[in-house]
Design an enzyme around this catalytic site. Structure first.
Site, PDB file in Angstrom:
ATOM      1  CG  ASP A  78      52.702  51.018 -66.203  1.00 14.69           C
ATOM      2  OD1 ASP A  78      52.555  50.741 -65.002  1.00 14.69           O
ATOM      3  OD2 ASP A  78      53.808  50.983 -66.771  1.00 14.69           O
ATOM      4  CD  GLU A 143      56.904  47.513 -62.900  1.00 15.60           C
ATOM      5  OE1 GLU A 143      57.808  46.803 -62.410  1.00 15.60           O
ATOM      6  OE2 GLU A 143      56.281  47.180 -63.933  1.00 15.60           O
TER       7      GLU A 143
END
Length: 391
Positions: A78, A143
């Site tokens: 991500d 994250e």
């Protein structure tokens, strides 16, 4: 087994960057990795976790081998939003190469590390035919987001299903000036506070009839800002405190407010705990209250624990591998913000190593093609050393 043609991480990184995996969207990045790793013998598990009030998050755990030693590579696909795309010199999801640089959101944080490690693993398997133990990937899509449905829950699943690693390497971009200059062996803790002082509202012409809470809060802010929390230690700089806001919500210039709120954050080393710092803040509030009175309230939010992976065989192995490939003996650092290593440290020794971090989260985020290939070579040296000389 004879070594085959080297796997180039550059086209893999381009494919990953072209996946618009802005938190919490998977964007095809995990599917790409799952297909690649499955082709090379990994057993892959797509793990989707949910929590009320948070977005669903897709994660990937992939493992080859069933015995120890078990080395896990942890990372995330991500990325943060690119901002105004027209501000980029190259489209943020085009993965254009201009000169020696590959441009794109996530190029360094941290799809570059993911691509480099995957390429290193593929070459290691081509060379040896087997890992000499187990290798795994823990790749999250959470994250850069709330970090609730990602690494934390994947680790719980790993423990419940017998996949606990002996050591973990997180691919966060750790280097500062030059590839190889820094390995992160720990991180500072984070604790945020909201403190409110209440007094009595009144007219500015008659301050004796009011009880102004602003001087009380100013006294507290002065005390905590001037305090020396510690002098640091062998692996950590001194802890720091930063005031982020003081607010009275008062638009009038002739009214003494009845309430003032301040927010501040403490980034702390292993000399402290969340509880010891809460106790300290409480004692500072009590001291100001004894001097100036007021009604006080305080809440706190735990961001992360301070932790340290003590230098030893595993740290030395990675340090030596980096030095062999770059000619630089990396310094061991605990600086910076937080990463998912803060969760992994509860399960096994963990450290962070990846490329330089000069452009992370910036417009025109980019990585040198030469640096990307060199990062892959370092990861390959770590794999060879780990499975030939397990720490």
């Amino acid at each position: 087994m004879t070594k085959n043609t080297s796997t180039d991480p550059v086209p893999l990184l381009q494919d990953l960057v072209r996946c618009r995996s802005v938190t919490p969207d998977e964007g095809g990045a995990l599917t790409l990795l799952e297909n690649l790793l499955s082709t090379h013998g990994f057993t892959c598990h797509r793990l989707i976790f949910k929590a009320e009030g948070t977005p669903d998050v897709e994660n990937l755990f992939a493992r080859i081998g069933t015995t120890g030693p078990h080395l896990c590579f942890a990372g995330h696909t991500d990325v943060v939003p690119p901002g105004r795309e027209e501000d980029w010199s190259h489209p943020p999801f085009a993965a254009d190469i201009d000169g020696d640089f590959l441009y794109g959101r996530g190029a360094t944080d941290m799809k570059g590390s993911v691509a480099a490690f995957a390429a290193a693993v593929i070459d290691h398997l081509k060379s040896t035919g087997k890992p000499g133990g187990s290798m795994s990937f823990l790749i999250t899509g959470d994250e850069e987001g709330p970090a609730i449905n990602g690494t934390v829950k994947v680790l719980e699943w790993m423990r419940a299903n017998g996949h606990m690693p002996d050591h973990c390497l997180v691919g966060e971009p750790s280097c500062v000036e030059k590839l190889g200059d820094t390995i992160k062996i720990g991180r500072r803790g984070s604790l945020s506070f909201v403190v409110t002082a209440e007094g009595r509202q009144g007219h500015v012409a008659y301050p004796h009839k009011a009880d102004n809470p602003i001087p009380k809060m100013a006294r507290l802010i002065t005390r905590i800002s001037e305090a020396t929390l510690d002098s640091g230690n062998a692996h950590f700089d001194p802890s720091t405190l930063a005031v982020t806001t003081i607010d009275v919500g008062n638009p009038a210039g002739n009214v003494i407010p009845s309430r003032v709120t301040a927010k501040f954050n403490i980034r702390f080393n292993t000399e402290h705990s969340h509880q010891s710092l809460r106790d300290w803040v409480s004692s500072e509030i009590e001291a100001v209250k004894a001097e100036q009175g007021g009604i006080w309230s305080v809440t706190s939010h735990e961001g992360a624990d301070a932790f340290l992976t003590e230098p030893g065989a595993f740290v030395g192995l990675v340090q030596d591998a980096v030095a062999r490939e770059t000619g630089i003996l990396p310094r061991l650092s605990t600086s910076g913000g937080t990463s998912d290593a803060r969760f992994i440290k509860d399960y096994c020794p963990v450290l962070e190593f990846g490329p330089t971090n000069a452009t992370i989260h910036m417009t025109d985020e980019r990585i040198s093609v030469e640096e990307l290939r060199a990062t892959k070579a370092i990861y390959g040296a770590i794999l060879e050393a780990y499975f030939n000389n397990q720490p």
